[in-house]
Design a protein around this motif. Structure first.
Motif, short mmCIF file in Angstrom:
data_model
loop_
_atom_site.label_atom_id
_atom_site.label_comp_id
_atom_site.label_asym_id
_atom_site.label_seq_id
_atom_site.Cartn_x
_atom_site.Cartn_y
_atom_site.Cartn_z
N ARG A 1 17.13 2.91 25.41
CA ARG A 1 16.63 4.10 24.71
C ARG A 1 17.78 4.94 24.14
N ASP A 2 18.86 5.10 24.91
CA ASP A 2 19.98 5.94 24.48
C ASP A 2 20.55 5.46 23.15
N ASP B 1 18.17 6.32 20.32
CA ASP B 1 18.24 7.75 19.99
C ASP B 1 19.47 8.04 19.13
N ALA B 2 20.59 7.43 19.50
CA ALA B 2 21.83 7.64 18.73
C ALA B 2 21.67 7.10 17.31
N ILE B 3 21.03 5.95 17.18
CA ILE B 3 20.81 5.37 15.84
C ILE B 3 19.91 6.29 15.02
N ASN B 4 18.88 6.81 15.67
CA ASN B 4 17.96 7.70 14.94
C ASN B 4 18.66 8.96 14.45
N ALA C 1 24.32 -0.46 16.57
CA ALA C 1 23.92 -0.36 17.98
C ALA C 1 25.10 -0.69 18.89
N TYR C 2 25.84 -1.73 18.51
CA TYR C 2 26.99 -2.13 19.32
C TYR C 2 27.97 -0.98 19.45
N SER C 3 28.18 -0.25 18.34
CA SER C 3 29.17 0.82 18.37
C SER C 3 28.72 1.98 19.27
N PHE C 4 27.45 2.04 19.59
CA PHE C 4 26.96 3.11 20.48
C PHE C 4 26.81 2.66 21.93
N SER C 5 26.95 1.36 22.16
CA SER C 5 26.69 0.86 23.51
C SER C 5 27.92 1.05 24.39
N HIS C 6 27.70 1.16 25.69
CA HIS C 6 28.88 1.26 26.56
C HIS C 6 29.00 0.07 27.49
#
Ligand code: UDP
Ligand code: MG
Length: 313
Positions: free
Chosen positions: A165-166, A169-172, A185-190
């Protein structure tokens, strides 16, 4: 319909009438078998065939878990997925192509990975059914892209992926107008991971991507996620300038010692053509970034929705 299901599946659909029936026949049982609450969001990307009608029918068959977003035109696969993201409510979100090249039965395996605590599960096609030269080309492009953008995707062509979900949300929030979802998405994943999944021939219809589009995609990936090309270009310009200074001094001294010379005309042509080539490439490269900025600052709506089919409580 459940307010926050465990799983949302987002599927872009563009002229897939030939394959939709089989998709429905395999997707729904596969998800029912998972034993968790889910919703499926189809986004019709302005199909010219009967896809929209088929989606409507399917909505009537399973209104409890099906939602359909109908675009009023063709805005591209990634915008379709974006629209799905903006409407999905699940804790975990899976994207899937409508053409059954990624079997929906694999969604369960993606979920198992997420249970282990990963927030991004990518996928690698186990044995690719594509041609050898295409496999080779995508490998070479992958390596270049990875070096430039630090986005690690073994198999960028595979859309079957799960996100937390996180990330969604960041993509949105990012409101990008032209983007590549798996990379964003990859750039927002940890805590990303990848698993192998089955890969099948397209069951029906034909691929919407030509080789040209594949090259474009990689260009977009690099310019969309990195400014390294611009920096490399400055460095090239700097190196050539340095070299020119040395060269001019050398020619000046020669002029004094040897006197006027008019030989080496074709060497001069060669050098001039090379530099013109480099310059044109540089202008084109700048144009890529300017085009991106232009698209972004216009702030037009990214897509227009004609209708949304969903059950209202
Ligand atoms: N798609 C879309 N809009 C487009 C092109 C494709 O929504 O303009 C959808 C298409 O219906 C499919 C997915 O995106 O579900 C992937 O398209 P395709 O299978 O043609 O791409 P490939 O698998 O060849 O990369
Ligand atoms: Mg496909």
């Amino acid at each position: 319909m459940i307010a926050t299901p465990k799983l949302s599946v987002v599927i872009p659909v563009y002229n897939e009438e030939a394959g939709l029936a089989e998709l429905f026949a395999r997707l729904y049982p596969a998800l029912d078998k998972l034993g968790c609450d889910f919703e499926i969001i189809f986004v019709n990307d302005g199909s010219m065939d009967r896809s929209a009608a088929l989606l409507r029918e399917q909505f009537q068959t399973r209104p409890d878990v099906t939602r359909v977003v109908l675009f009023n035109g063709n805005y591209g696969q990634h915008m379709a997925i974006m629209a799905g993201f903006e409407r999905c409510r699940g804790e975990r979100i899976v994207t899937l192509d409508a053409d059954l090249q990624n079997p929906p039965e694999e969604i369960g395996n993606l979920m198992l990975e997420m249970d282990k605590g990963f927030d991004y599960v990518g996928s690698i096609r186990r044995k690719r059914q594509d041609m050898a030269w295409r496999r080779w080309a995508s490998k070479a492009m992958n390596r270049t892209r990875e070096r430039l953008t630090h986005i690690k995707m073994t198999d960028q062509g595979c859309m079957l992926r799960a996100y937390s979900r996180d990330i969604i949300d960041a993509i949105n929030q990012s409101r990008e107008v032209s983007t590549y979802i798996p990379a964003l998405a990859y750039s927002f994943s940890h805590n990303p991971t990848e698993i192998e999944v089955e890969h099948e021939e397209r069951s029906a219809g034909e691929s919407k991507y030509s080789l040209y589009k594949l090259i474009r995609l990689n260009f977009d990936l690099v310019t969309g996620f990195s400014t390294v090309p611009l920096q490399v270009f400055s460095l090239i310009g700097f190196a050539i300038s340095l070299f020119s200074i040395v060269f001019v001094i050398y020619l000046g001294i020669r002029r004094l010692i040897v006197g006027p010379e008019a030989e080496g005309l074709f060497t001069l042509f060669g050098i001039a053509f090379f530099l013109i080539g480099v310059t044109l490439f540089g202008i084109g490269l700048l144009g890529e970034y300017v085009g991106r900025i232009y698209q972004q600052v216009r702030e037009r709506p990214r897509y227009l929705i004609q209708a949304v089919l969903e059950k209202t409580e």
